[in-house]
Design a protein around this motif. Structure first.
Motif, short mmCIF file in Angstrom:
data_model
loop_
_atom_site.label_atom_id
_atom_site.label_comp_id
_atom_site.label_asym_id
_atom_site.label_seq_id
_atom_site.Cartn_x
_atom_site.Cartn_y
_atom_site.Cartn_z
N LEU A 11 54.84 41.85 47.07
CA LEU A 11 55.76 42.96 47.31
C LEU A 11 55.80 43.24 48.80
O LEU A 11 54.81 43.05 49.49
N TYR A 24 60.08 49.08 47.19
CA TYR A 24 59.08 49.31 46.15
C TYR A 24 57.84 48.48 46.47
O TYR A 24 57.91 47.26 46.62
N GLY A 75 54.63 49.34 44.85
CA GLY A 75 53.72 49.40 43.71
C GLY A 75 52.39 50.08 43.97
O GLY A 75 51.47 50.00 43.16
N ASN A 88 50.70 52.39 41.32
CA ASN A 88 50.08 51.82 40.12
C ASN A 88 48.58 51.55 40.31
O ASN A 88 47.89 51.15 39.37
#
Length: 753
Positions: free
Chosen positions: A180, A408, A410, A413
């Motif tokens: 990412l 994005y 992440g 999370n």
């Protein structure tokens, strides 16, 4: 009665009913009730920038989707609509098509609910379809993010012909562990329960620019189309859009011109292939050393633009650098086009929101720009037309702000909270070893050394705003089965996007107390205070006083004198004090409250008052190279609202053991003539120095911005008199001006130019 008689009786009934129907139809029809029974109404949230709990309200009535006009709209209306959507209540509503203009009918106008109605149709309104509004007046709602227990969500409705809301980039190049952010891939739009592609016939760089902006990237680049053509030939494709045509300045693909494929779209886009986009990430999100090196070369010299006061990366009050001084932008004519130029210039995507009315807190210093009118294509905000302003035009209550699209990553999370009373608080749990498709292992963070700066990063990573408290013990939140410490020695600067970006001990855990009660915790908040000192007042009020020792017993008891005072011949002689007034403003969006509750305030008999914070400010005299030659500190004798701006009521007063704090829009004045409002300079030799005042120096109380807590002045002391000048907040000047300030050669006389 026989069967023949029964048949005659039924015939008579039919005859009578037909007569009744004929008579009824001849009568003038009574007015229809406001709410008529029929198929149940359906509701959905639409528009942009929509979230799962906020957006433009659309209602399905008479087999057609339509909107609701904002005329006479109230929070009570929003409560009823949010309950329709499955949320317990509303927290706000939006007017003037904040989430974009809808299409089709405007079903309701002049809606007036009490708030307790079961259906919006039970509220007073002008009647279904009776409206004098345009779609520029479409209403939106912001619902409380709490679902009604057991609510069956009927709000999952297939995307209508005129809507494109959710867009994604599907990566196909990187196999194995996906990195990412995703910067390249096939552009897909949400359709029903899956995703559909866009035909790239006529697709150009302007379309790519819009998609990259939505994904949080400032620019697009060319892509190897041949590779994707080979890849997609073996794929089952489902085309949804074609003939997309963007100007490049749109903030969302739905604002571009495009057409939908009708019916079976499997045999379409014969000469084309799925649209593919490749984006250039900004400096914060660039991966790989070559990428970062190139970004650094492009960014030589100090940027002339920054965001302040935002809880998340990519949002904040817009500040610009002009004539070596940072200032704000007035919100007149502030819109998404100008906001997007700011976002892209800072290395983010296009703008999600252009905020007005100092929604990210008030700035200080000058207001540099007004009526900024960008076209959206400019590389820099300074290339846009704008007006210079006079003091009467704009105040800091009109400071403009932005929320930008960011990639994005992440990060949210990899962290969670457990045991708290609400989702904004709890013991911090982090995921470790989540790479290469492994299941993450959740563990606790050692509370040793955990403070406000670390909590700020945790709250940012969680997407919960600012930190209210960083807690080193959390025995009262013992609700999780996670008991293992996996992270220790966490030390953050406060600006990081994730706890993993902070310093920590890595795999070699080093924690004195590994019991769960000593795990770190946070309390987060959507708003925070922001204290800063009024620099000109320090400059105007500074003077020297030789104060007799017999008048300094209380001050000595509170450690307000330098250490050499202990060796003085008490009560004879004097101490030389540099005195000044300090006026501390709260420019944030929440009241500043002392960390300790009143039950633990300390009573000082000598001065006859309570201290709610042991050290509220540090006062230092430094040499130009930063060596400390004298210091003072000030406990919060009393935090209260001395004065406030117009229309702001005082809330905190120290008298009679009252509540302490500083309200938003108010200030606390410590006059030069009260005890400890000084620095003991008895031992300081004549010379040129820097006077530094730091508020909340130990970060005891959370604020939205700690970079403006220090104030510095140049001062010359000749052994008898002192000249204080060039006072400024720590982050108010350019880097070059700060260097000039610190390399100041000193005064030769008392004429300050």
């Amino acid at each position: 009665m026989g069967s023949c008689g029964q048949w005659a009786w039924q015939e008579l009934l039919v005859l009578l009913s037909s007569v009744w129907l004929w008579v009824g139809s001849a009568q003038p029809t009574p007015p229809a009730p406001t709410h008529r029974p029929g198929p149940p109404l359906k509701f959905r949230l639409a528009g942009y920038p929509r979230k799962h709990n906020e957006g433009r309200v659309e209602v399905f009535y008479n087999d057609e989707w339509g909107t609701i006009c904002d005329d006479d709209f109230t929070l009570a209306n929003a409560h009823v609509l949010c309950r329709h959507l499955g949320f317990v209540a509303a927290t706000g509503w939006a007017h003037s098509a904040k989430y974009g203009k809808g299409v089709g009918r405007i079903w309701l106008d002049n809606v007036n609910c009490a708030g307790s109605e079961k259906s919006i149709g039970d509220c007073k309104h002008r009647g279904w379809g009776n409206s004098d509004c345009s779609h520029e007046e479409d209403a939106g709602v912001i619902c409380k993010d709490e679902r009604i227990p057991g609510f069956k969500d009927s709000n999952v409705i297939e995307t209508e012909q005129s809507h494109v809301e959710e867009v994604r980039l599907r990566p196909v190049v990187s196999g194995g562990r996906r990195q990412l952010p995703v910067t390249e891939g096939i552009v897909e739009v949400r359709y029903k329960d899956g995703w559909a592609q866009i035909c790239d016939e006529g697709w150009d760089s302007q379309n790519s620019r819009v998609v990259c902006g939505m994904m949080g990237f400032p620019a697009e680049k060319k892509v190897n189309r041949n590779f994707y053509k080979l890849f997609t030939e073996r794929q089952q494709l489902n085309y949804r859009l074609h003939s997309v045509s963007c100007a490049g300045t749109e903030v969302h693909l739905s604002m571009c011109a495009f057409e939908f494929y009708q019916g079976n779209a499997s045999a379409v886009c014969g000469a084309g292939m799925p649209a593919v986009v490749s984006c250039v990430p900004g400096p914060l999100f660039a991966t790989g050393s070559a990428h970062k090196k190139k970004q650094r070369q492009q960014q030589q010299g100090q940027p002339r633009l920054r965001l302040k006061g935002g809880a998340k990366v990519g949002e904040g009050r817009v500040e610009v650098l002009r004539s070596s001084e940072w200032g704000t932008i007035c919100d007149d004519r502030w819109n998404l086009l100008s906001a997007s130029v700011v976002c892209r210039e800072l290395g983010f995507g296009s703008a999600k929101e252009a905020l007005t009315g100092a929604r990210m807190g008030q700035g200080t210093g000058p207001v540099h720009m007004n009526e900024v009118q960008c076209l959206g294509t400019e590389k820099s905000l300074w290339s846009c037309p704008f007006k210079n302003i006079t003091q009467e035009d704009c105040k800091h209550t009109e400071d403009a702000a932005v929320r930008c699209n960011i990639p994005y990553m992440g990060y949210e999370n990899l962290i969670r909270l457990s045991g708290g009373r609400s989702r904004f608080e709890g013991r911090v749990e982090v995921a470790v070893g989540a790479g290469d498709g492994d299941q993450p292992r959740w563990g606790l963070v050692c509370g040793e050394g955990w403070g406000t700066l670390e909590a700020m990063v945790a709250c940012r990573q969680l997407g919960l705003g600012f930190a209210n408290h960083g807690l080193q013990e959390t025995w009262y939140w013992d609700a999780s089965n996670v008991t293992e410490m996996v992270l220790s020695g966490v030390k953050c600067a406060g600006h990081e996007m994730s706890l993993s970006h902070c310093q920590h001990h890595g795999t070699s855990l080093n924690c004195r107390n590994t019991g769960t009660r000593f795990a770190a915790g946070v309390i987060c908040s959507e708003t925070a205070s922001d204290l800063l000192l009024h620099a000109p007042l320090v400059q105007e009020t500074a003077y020297i006083e030789d104060r007799p020792l017999h008048m300094l017993y209380c001050a000595a008891e509170e450690n307000c004198l330098s250490s050499s005072a202990r060796l003085a011949n008490w009560p004879y002689g004097h101490r030389r004090l540099l005195r000044f007034s300090s006026q501390i403003h709260n420019n944030g969006r929440a009241d500043f409250r002392p960390k300790a509750g009143r039950h633990s305030w300390v009573w000082h008999e000598c001065h006859r008052h309570y201290h709610s914070m042991d050290i509220f400010t540090h006062y230092d005299i430094l040499t130009p190279n930063g060596t400390k030659v004298a210091e003072g500190h000030k406990a919060s004798f009393c935090l209260e609202d001395t004065e406030c701006e117009e229309d702001v009521a005082k809330r905190y007063e120290c008298a009679n053991f009252g509540e302490q704090g500083i309200t938003v829009g108010c200030w606390d004045l410590y006059r030069h003539d009260i005890d400890c409002q000084w620095i003991d300079i008895t031992d300081v030799k004549p010379g040129n120095y820097i006077l530094q005042v730091v508020i909340n120096p130990n970060f005891e109380v959370a604020e939205s911005d700690f970079t403006n807590n220090a104030m510095k002045c140049n001062c010359k002391y000749d052994g008898h008199r002192i000249w204080v000048h060039s006072c400024h907040i720590g982050d108010a000047l350019s880097e070059e001006a700060n260097r000039r300030f610190e390399q100041y050669p000193g005064q030769l006389n008392n004429q300050i130019s």
